[in-house]
Design an enzyme around this catalytic site. Structure first.
Site, PDB file in Angstrom:
ATOM      1  N   LYS A 123       0.597  -1.115   0.233  1.00  0.00           N
ATOM      2  CA  LYS A 123      -0.404   0.088  -0.492  1.00  0.00           C
ATOM      3  C   LYS A 123       1.128   0.913   0.228  1.00  0.00           C
ATOM      4  O   LYS A 123       1.771   1.252   1.104  1.00  0.00           O
ATOM      5  CB  LYS A 123      -0.782   0.037   1.031  1.00  0.00           C
ATOM      6  CG  LYS A 123      -2.029   1.423   1.193  1.00  0.00           C
ATOM      7  CD  LYS A 123      -2.838   1.128   2.121  1.00  0.00           C
ATOM      8  CE  LYS A 123      -2.405   1.204   3.577  1.00  0.00           C
ATOM      9  NZ  LYS A 123      -2.588   2.593   4.237  1.00  0.00           N
ATOM     10  N   GLU A 125       0.885   5.768  -0.673  1.00  0.00           N
ATOM     11  CA  GLU A 125       0.199   6.623  -0.242  1.00  0.00           C
ATOM     12  C   GLU A 125      -0.188   7.440  -1.121  1.00  0.00           C
ATOM     13  O   GLU A 125       0.942   8.274  -1.816  1.00  0.00           O
ATOM     14  CB  GLU A 125       0.507   7.498   2.094  1.00  0.00           C
ATOM     15  CG  GLU A 125      -0.234   7.189   2.165  1.00  0.00           C
ATOM     16  CD  GLU A 125      -0.421   7.013   4.117  1.00  0.00           C
ATOM     17  OE1 GLU A 125       0.305   9.018   4.307  1.00  0.00           O
ATOM     18  OE2 GLU A 125      -0.352   6.441   4.682  1.00  0.00           O
ATOM     19  N   GLU A 193      -9.904   6.661   3.142  1.00  0.00           N
ATOM     20  CA  GLU A 193      -9.704   7.476   4.226  1.00  0.00           C
ATOM     21  C   GLU A 193     -10.537   9.062   4.502  1.00  0.00           C
ATOM     22  O   GLU A 193     -10.057   9.946   4.211  1.00  0.00           O
ATOM     23  CB  GLU A 193      -8.793   7.077   4.645  1.00  0.00           C
ATOM     24  CG  GLU A 193      -8.664   7.464   6.336  1.00  0.00           C
ATOM     25  CD  GLU A 193      -7.027   6.901   6.993  1.00  0.00           C
ATOM     26  OE1 GLU A 193      -6.178   6.486   6.663  1.00  0.00           O
ATOM     27  OE2 GLU A 193      -6.935   7.077   8.087  1.00  0.00           O
TER      28      GLU A 193
HETATM   29  O1  KIV Z   1      -1.680   2.332   8.500  1.00  0.00           O
HETATM   30  C1  KIV Z   1      -2.388   1.932   9.011  1.00  0.00           C
HETATM   31  O2  KIV Z   1      -3.397   1.017   9.371  1.00  0.00           O
HETATM   32  C2  KIV Z   1      -4.084   1.970   7.344  1.00  0.00           C
HETATM   33  C3  KIV Z   1      -4.928   1.884   8.154  1.00  0.00           C
HETATM   34  C4  KIV Z   1      -5.556   2.345   8.853  1.00  0.00           C
HETATM   35  C5  KIV Z   1      -5.974   2.362   6.525  1.00  0.00           C
HETATM   36  O3  KIV Z   1      -3.202   2.951   6.323  1.00  0.00           O
END
Ligand code: KIV
Length: 276
Positions: A123, A125, A193
């Site tokens: 993931k 950002e 988010e």
């Molecule tokens: O870092 C995290 O846990 C996240 C989630 C809350 C989406 O990015």
């Protein structure tokens, strides 16, 4: 006694094509964070679709005020531990702050989190040009990517705090354009988010890839929460978009199972967890 990758009865491996099929079939995707093998095993046992090793560990595990101090070595350490507790649940791991500074670093982080630690997806950002380039580079090397837009915690200083994003029309249109851009360069999933419910609905309808909401309303294709919020053990104030599922229940497993059930049925998030 902990048994490495003990199998759960009759669970099919959660895969990227499987997640796309869930969106197409209108089956909601259940995501929860995990930072160690024991909690990973709780998620696995409860049938959670995705375990996210979030850089939120900087706040809920390490006690920092933001996610910014988390390092790639720490993400690899926690992702490796979570991997040992999973079998069918998909493992997604965050690129920490500045691991996305250029495509070389993005590829190095992707290689470590997937190749060394065992994640199936990473993931990342934002949707700035260098991020779009990084996503495309990962995808070209068969590393699936989950994008993350809206209230992206690594931008906390730019936002002036953990503030809801996309409330004005122009800002909402910009987030929608970013969502289309991350999809165009090959992201397979989007975490959205801290945005108004109307924007969560718009983005979810506009994308072919699944959209996982956190404070983005009930219309997303799935939901994610931080495990500490779900268990009512958030250090400090629990966010409005979360719910303590352990309240009134007698075990961690029961709380996680109730969260999964409420996401799948659409009971969570309720109006009090959403933003206008
Ligand atoms: O870092 C995290 O846990 C996240 C989630 C809350 C989406 O990015």
């Amino acid at each position: 006694m902990y048994v490495q990758n003990a199998s759960t009865p009759e669970r099919k491996l959660v895969t990227v094509p499987g997640l796309h099929a869930m969106k197409a079939q209108g089956r909601r995707i259940v995501v929860l964070t995990a930072y160690d093998a024991s909690f990973a095993w709780q998620l696995e046992t409860a049938g959670i679709d995705i375990a996210l090793v979030g850089d939120s560990l900087g706040m809920v595990v390490q006690g920092h005020r933001s996610t910014l101090p988390v390092t790639l070595d720490q993400m690899v350490y926690h992702t490796t531990a979570v991997a040992r507790g999973l079998s069918a649940t998909m493992l997604v791991a965050d690129l920490p702050f500045m691991a996305d500074r250029d495509t070389t670093h993005v590829l190095e982080a992707g290689a470590r989190l997937v190749g060394e630690a065992g994640a199936a997806m990473v993931k990342i950002e934002g949707a700035a040009p260098h991020i779009l380039e990084g996503i495309a580079a990962l995808v070209a090397r068969a590393i699936p990517v989950c994008a993350h837009l809206g209230l992206t915690p690594q931008s906390v200083h730019k936002f002036g705090g953990f503030r809801i994003q996309g409330r004005e029309q122009a800002a909402a249109d910009h987030i929608l354009a970013e969502a289309l851009a991350i999809q165009a360069v090959g992201a397979d999933l989007l975490v959205l988010e801290g945005v108004p419910t109307t924007l969560g609905e718009r983005v979810t309808a506009a994308l072919n890839i699944p959209v996982i909401g956190i404070g983005a309303g009930p219309h997303c294709d799935g939901q994610v929460l931080v495990i500490h919020d779900v268990l009512g053990i958030t250090p400090g104030k629990r966010p409005k978009f979360s719910k303590d599922f352990l309240a009134g229940r007698d075990s961690v497993g029961a709380a996680i199972a109730a969260y999964a059930e409420d996401v799948r049925s659409g009971a969570f998030p309720a109006p009090e967890h959403c933003f206008n």
